[in-house]
Design a protein around this motif. Structure first.
Motif, PDB file in Angstrom:
ATOM      1  N   GLU A 285      19.498  -1.139 -45.011  1.00  0.00           N
ATOM      2  CA  GLU A 285      20.815  -0.727 -45.503  1.00  0.00           C
ATOM      3  C   GLU A 285      21.781  -1.904 -45.457  1.00  0.00           C
ATOM      4  O   GLU A 285      21.867  -2.605 -44.451  1.00  0.00           O
ATOM      5  CB  GLU A 285      21.379   0.428 -44.656  1.00  0.00           C
ATOM      6  CG  GLU A 285      20.542   1.692 -44.707  1.00  0.00           C
ATOM      7  CD  GLU A 285      21.228   2.856 -44.006  1.00  0.00           C
ATOM      8  OE1 GLU A 285      22.458   2.789 -43.793  1.00  0.00           O
ATOM      9  OE2 GLU A 285      20.520   3.826 -43.661  1.00  0.00           O
ATOM     10  N   LEU A 286      22.513  -2.085 -46.566  1.00  0.00           N
ATOM     11  CA  LEU A 286      23.554  -3.104 -46.658  1.00  0.00           C
ATOM     12  C   LEU A 286      24.830  -2.436 -47.148  1.00  0.00           C
ATOM     13  O   LEU A 286      24.860  -1.840 -48.225  1.00  0.00           O
ATOM     14  CB  LEU A 286      23.130  -4.224 -47.617  1.00  0.00           C
ATOM     15  CG  LEU A 286      24.166  -5.314 -47.898  1.00  0.00           C
ATOM     16  CD1 LEU A 286      24.574  -6.031 -46.614  1.00  0.00           C
ATOM     17  CD2 LEU A 286      23.632  -6.315 -48.925  1.00  0.00           C
ATOM     18  N   HIS A 287      25.894  -2.524 -46.332  1.00  0.00           N
ATOM     19  CA  HIS A 287      27.179  -1.908 -46.655  1.00  0.00           C
ATOM     20  C   HIS A 287      28.243  -3.006 -46.700  1.00  0.00           C
ATOM     21  O   HIS A 287      28.374  -3.790 -45.751  1.00  0.00           O
ATOM     22  CB  HIS A 287      27.560  -0.868 -45.605  1.00  0.00           C
ATOM     23  CG  HIS A 287      26.523   0.200 -45.400  1.00  0.00           C
ATOM     24  ND1 HIS A 287      26.518   1.372 -46.106  1.00  0.00           N
ATOM     25  CD2 HIS A 287      25.438   0.252 -44.582  1.00  0.00           C
ATOM     26  CE1 HIS A 287      25.495   2.120 -45.728  1.00  0.00           C
ATOM     27  NE2 HIS A 287      24.818   1.450 -44.793  1.00  0.00           N
ATOM     28  N   ILE A 288      29.008  -3.035 -47.780  1.00  0.00           N
ATOM     29  CA  ILE A 288      30.046  -4.048 -47.963  1.00  0.00           C
ATOM     30  C   ILE A 288      31.344  -3.327 -48.311  1.00  0.00           C
ATOM     31  O   ILE A 288      31.418  -2.613 -49.317  1.00  0.00           O
ATOM     32  CB  ILE A 288      29.670  -5.038 -49.070  1.00  0.00           C
ATOM     33  CG1 ILE A 288      28.328  -5.710 -48.745  1.00  0.00           C
ATOM     34  CG2 ILE A 288      30.758  -6.095 -49.246  1.00  0.00           C
ATOM     35  CD1 ILE A 288      27.783  -6.562 -49.862  1.00  0.00           C
ATOM     36  N   PHE A 289      32.385  -3.518 -47.473  1.00  0.00           N
ATOM     37  CA  PHE A 289      33.647  -2.818 -47.657  1.00  0.00           C
ATOM     38  C   PHE A 289      34.811  -3.814 -47.697  1.00  0.00           C
ATOM     39  O   PHE A 289      34.890  -4.732 -46.878  1.00  0.00           O
ATOM     40  CB  PHE A 289      33.910  -1.833 -46.515  1.00  0.00           C
ATOM     41  CG  PHE A 289      32.863  -0.781 -46.350  1.00  0.00           C
ATOM     42  CD1 PHE A 289      32.721   0.231 -47.283  1.00  0.00           C
ATOM     43  CD2 PHE A 289      32.007  -0.783 -45.259  1.00  0.00           C
ATOM     44  CE1 PHE A 289      31.763   1.219 -47.132  1.00  0.00           C
ATOM     45  CE2 PHE A 289      31.043   0.179 -45.096  1.00  0.00           C
ATOM     46  CZ  PHE A 289      30.915   1.187 -46.042  1.00  0.00           C
ATOM     47  N   GLY A 290      35.715  -3.619 -48.631  1.00  0.00           N
ATOM     48  CA  GLY A 290      36.989  -4.314 -48.617  1.00  0.00           C
ATOM     49  C   GLY A 290      36.917  -5.820 -48.718  1.00  0.00           C
ATOM     50  O   GLY A 290      37.808  -6.508 -48.203  1.00  0.00           O
ATOM     51  N   CYS A 291      35.910  -6.357 -49.380  1.00  0.00           N
ATOM     52  CA  CYS A 291      35.788  -7.811 -49.567  1.00  0.00           C
ATOM     53  C   CYS A 291      36.400  -8.141 -50.927  1.00  0.00           C
ATOM     54  O   CYS A 291      35.711  -8.166 -51.952  1.00  0.00           O
ATOM     55  CB  CYS A 291      34.321  -8.238 -49.475  1.00  0.00           C
ATOM     56  SG  CYS A 291      33.577  -7.884 -47.859  1.00  0.00           S
ATOM     57  N   THR A 292      37.692  -8.394 -50.929  1.00  0.00           N
ATOM     58  CA  THR A 292      38.456  -8.445 -52.175  1.00  0.00           C
ATOM     59  C   THR A 292      38.140  -9.654 -53.044  1.00  0.00           C
ATOM     60  O   THR A 292      38.435  -9.641 -54.243  1.00  0.00           O
ATOM     61  CB  THR A 292      39.960  -8.427 -51.853  1.00  0.00           C
ATOM     62  OG1 THR A 292      40.266  -9.493 -50.942  1.00  0.00           O
ATOM     63  CG2 THR A 292      40.352  -7.104 -51.200  1.00  0.00           C
TER      64      THR A 292
END
Length: 736
Positions: A329-336
């Motif tokens: 699993e790879l989760h990426i959040f809020g990397c603008t």
């Protein structure tokens, strides 16, 4: 609590004992004679105890059947040390919670191992007056310790470990500190043999401790889970040999990891799950430096299975993770700043990819039209990928793969939400393995796939807020053969779904929802052939005026919510399995009920937009529903002056209105928005199963029934009934 509880004969359970200030309320001494209580006992509003002598009368120490105890003061109230000292628990206690205690210190019995030889869990919460933690190190059976909201504590050291204690907390497995606003220092225990303590600790959690600037304990040989959130001053250093069993590491909102953290992470050879954010890591993989970019390798142990990166504001490219051969699993959040993925792709073991709030991410495909500087991931490498979820990525235009133009062969779930620039899902076919497809508010979407087909194996299709969607007829093969759930909502241009439900859909479709589609003019023919359809919802489709010929499927329909269509003859008569019905009231419904009545096995009935209510009651349409449990009546019926309505016949004026008009099976009743309702009638007494009553927005309602409410009532909600509020007193509610 009512007085004289001490007179009860041998009560064994009393989950919550609330002390009051009013004369006539139970005092804590009422608990004294109740020696056979067992299980968990909660005593709240302890600020109302009149001193230590009063507390002693509770006789808690002799209630050996109690294994859980909660002692609670209202937050901000003055707490007396002598009161808590006099509430010494029984020796067999296993769990203790002290909440809202405001004195400056704790009584000595809290550290006495002879009293707490069985204690396994202790929770101290919002004890803001205390500056020192009690020395709990001698509680040899303690396995879980939770300390929350103790704003007076600035240092934790010998007061916590105990002076001269060589191995404190010998079997403690879980330790949690939360919302410690002024905690600054955590002194480590040093002995002649070195730094020891917490030999069995498996879980350590530090949350919202903004001033903590000391280092963590160095020797935690059994630690498996470390969670650090909102500790802005804390610098985390991973000891050389102290965390060899660590499997789960979550670090958010900390000052930073130590400067050599990447090398240290390699030492965590058991690490399986890592969550980290930009504030804790000062070297995100690809940083913008002027006009140039430099890439740094993210050095992680090879056993990592779950990786979450959040709020890396300067992250341009996802880290190289091909060496993580077990990554699932790879989760990426809020990397603008994120625009692309590594050229090498993603590990073939990856099953779940989630991307959220990455506003500059343009595409997941290798396409120079969308990205001139960076190349995205060849998703074909990830041949185990089963779920892709992308949300709040407003620049995203395409989701398909660089190499194949499609998705991995095992792909099952695709969820796309709030990607306003998205034009296409893929340039070819969606994979035949796809089971679930959800598209929410992708305003620019032109088509799902260039070939205009949905996979035959698709089981669930949800389309919401697709402004450009006019019809699903363009699908070459129609609706998928295996489709079980269909939901289309807020598609204002949608005019049609399909010409008909054919034989291939008849045995699979279980749920259909069509809502807020103002241009929808028809439901596909053959609706009555859907023999396994159990849920049908059609609401706010103003141009949909009728159901198709054949009406509703009767064989399995359990839930029907419908508001805009006319009621054709025979619509309800065959729905013998229907359990929930939600409809607006109209003259057409009245005629239908006269001819057919409600479906006989309804459990839940909601009728709104009621313009008149007497026909509903006087013709006993509701009384016949002997299985009805929940009834909601909502509207502005001007003839509703009394509820239940006054009987029209003399022989009904005998106090049995409730029995004559509503079924005795009713458990929940909700009445709302009746502008002329003045009173509730005595017929309520006949509702002998009623447990929940809600009355809302009945602004002329003045009184409750003269004879009182049903004795079985346990919950009463009154909202926006100003005249009723003035009339009601405590005596109305004491029996509820």
């Amino acid at each position: 609590m009512p007085p004289n509880l001490r007179k009860l004969t041998n009560p064994q359970t009393l989950p919550n004992f609330v002390l009051g200030k009013e004369s006539g309320s139970s005092r804590i001494g009422e608990l004294g004679p109740l020696l056979h209580l067992r299980g968990t006992l909660s005593i709240s509003r302890l600020e109302n105890v009149n001193g230590a002598a009063d507390a002693t009368m509770a006789n808690l120490g002799h209630k050996n059947g109690i294994d859980g105890l909660l002692l609670e003061w209202n937050k901000g109230e003055i707490a007396d040390l002598d009161v808590l000292r006099s509430l010494q628990p029984p020796r067999m206690l296993k769990e203790l919670t002290v909440n809202g205690y405001g004195s400056v210190r704790f009584p000595t019995w809290m550290e006495n191992p002879s009293i707490f030889s069985k204690m396994v869990l202790m929770r101290l919460e919002d004890c803001n007056g205390c500056r020192l933690l009690p020395p709990l190190r001698l509680l040899v059976s303690l396995k879980k310790l939770i300390i929350v909201g103790m704003s007076g504590v600035e240092n934790i050291g010998s007061d916590f470990y105990g002076v001269g204690c060589l191995k404190p907390f010998p079997i403690l497995e879980s330790l949690s500190f939360e919302t410690m606003e002024n905690w600054e220092n955590w002194s480590q225990l040093e002995t002649k043999a070195g730094i020891e303590g917490f030999p069995q600790l498996k879980e350590l959690s530090l949350r919202r401790c903004p001033k903590l600037n000391d280092k963590l304990p160095e020797s935690l040989p059994s630690l498996e889970t470390l969670v650090v959130r909102g500790c802005e001053q804390l610098v985390i250093s991973i000891p050389a040999e102290g965390l060899t069993r660590l499997k789960d590491l979550k670090v958010h909102g900390c000052k930073e990891m130590s400067s050599v953290w990447q090398d240290e992470l390699r030492q965590l050879t058991s690490l399986e799950h890592l969550q980290i954010d930009d504030s804790s890591l000062r070297h995100p993989t690809l940083m913008r430096v002027g006009e140039e970019a430099r890439q740094l390798e993210l050095c992680l142990p090879t056993k990592v299975q779950t990786l979450e990166l959040s709020y890396f504001c300067n992250l341009v490219k996802v880290p190289e993770v091909m060496h993580l051969t077990l990554l699932e699993e790879l989760h990426i959040f809020g990397c603008t700043s994120l625009t692309c993925f590594p050229e090498s792709g993603l590990p073939s073991s990856l099953r779940v990819l989630q991307i959220e709030s990455c506003e500059n991410l343009i595409s997941l495909v290798r396409d120079d039209e969308y990205s001139s500087n960076c190349t995205p991931p060849p998703n074909s490498n990830s041949n185990c990928l089963e779920l892709l979820k992308i949300q709040n990525c407003p620049s995203l235009k395409s989701t398909s793969s660089a190499v194949t133009g499609s998705f991995p062969v095992r792909f099952k779930n695709l969820y796309i939400k709030y990607c306003h620039a998205l034009e296409r899902l893929c340039s070819g076919k969606l994979p035949g393995t796809l089971r679930n497809l959800e598209i929410h508010y992708c305003y620019s979407l032109i088509y799902i796939s260039s070939e205009g087909e949905l996979p035959e194996a698709l089981e669930s299709l949800c389309i919401e807020g697709w402004k450009m969607l006019k019809s699903l007829k363009s699908l070459k093969a129609g609706l998928p053969k295996e489709l079980r759930r269909l939901r289309i909502a807020f598609c204002g241009q949608l005019e049609s779904i399909a010409n008909k439900f054919d034989e291939i859909n008849a045995t699979c479709l279980e749920s259909i929802e069509l809502s807020h589609c103002g241009n929808l003019r028809s439901v596909p023919e053959g609706l009555h052939h859907l023999i396994n359809l159990s849920e049908l919802c059609i609401i706010e489709c103003k141009n949909l005026v009728s159901l198709p010929e054949g009406g509703l499927p009767a064989s399995n329909l359990r839930e029907l919510i419908i508001d805009t269509v006319a009621y054709p003859k025979g619509m309800l008569q065959d729905l013998i399995f229907l359990q929930k019905l939600e409809i607006p009231y109209s003259e057409g419904l009245t005629r239908l009920l006269v001819e057919e009545g409600f479906p006989p096995n309804l459990i839940c009935l909601i009728i709104y937009d009621l313009k008149e209510i007497k026909p509903l009651f006087h013709r006993r349409f509701l009384h016949r529903l002997t299985s009805l449990r929940s009834l909601s009546l909502i509207g502005e019926a001007t003839d509703m002056v009394s509820f239940l309505p006054e009987p029209e016949n003399e022989h009904e004026k005998d106090g049995r209105m409730g029995t004559l008009m509503l079924p005795k099976s009713l458990i929940s009743l909700h009445i709302s928005e009746f502008e002329n309702l003045v009173k509730l009638s005595t017929g309520f007494q006949c509702l002998t199963s009623l447990q929940f009553l809600s009355i809302r927005a009945c602004k002329k309602l003045k009184s409750l029934p003269v004879g009182g409410l049903p004795l079985c009532l346990t919950d009463l909600v009154i909202h926006n009934c100003p005249l009723l509020k003035k009339q009601c007193t405590r005596s109305h509610f004491v029996k509820i």
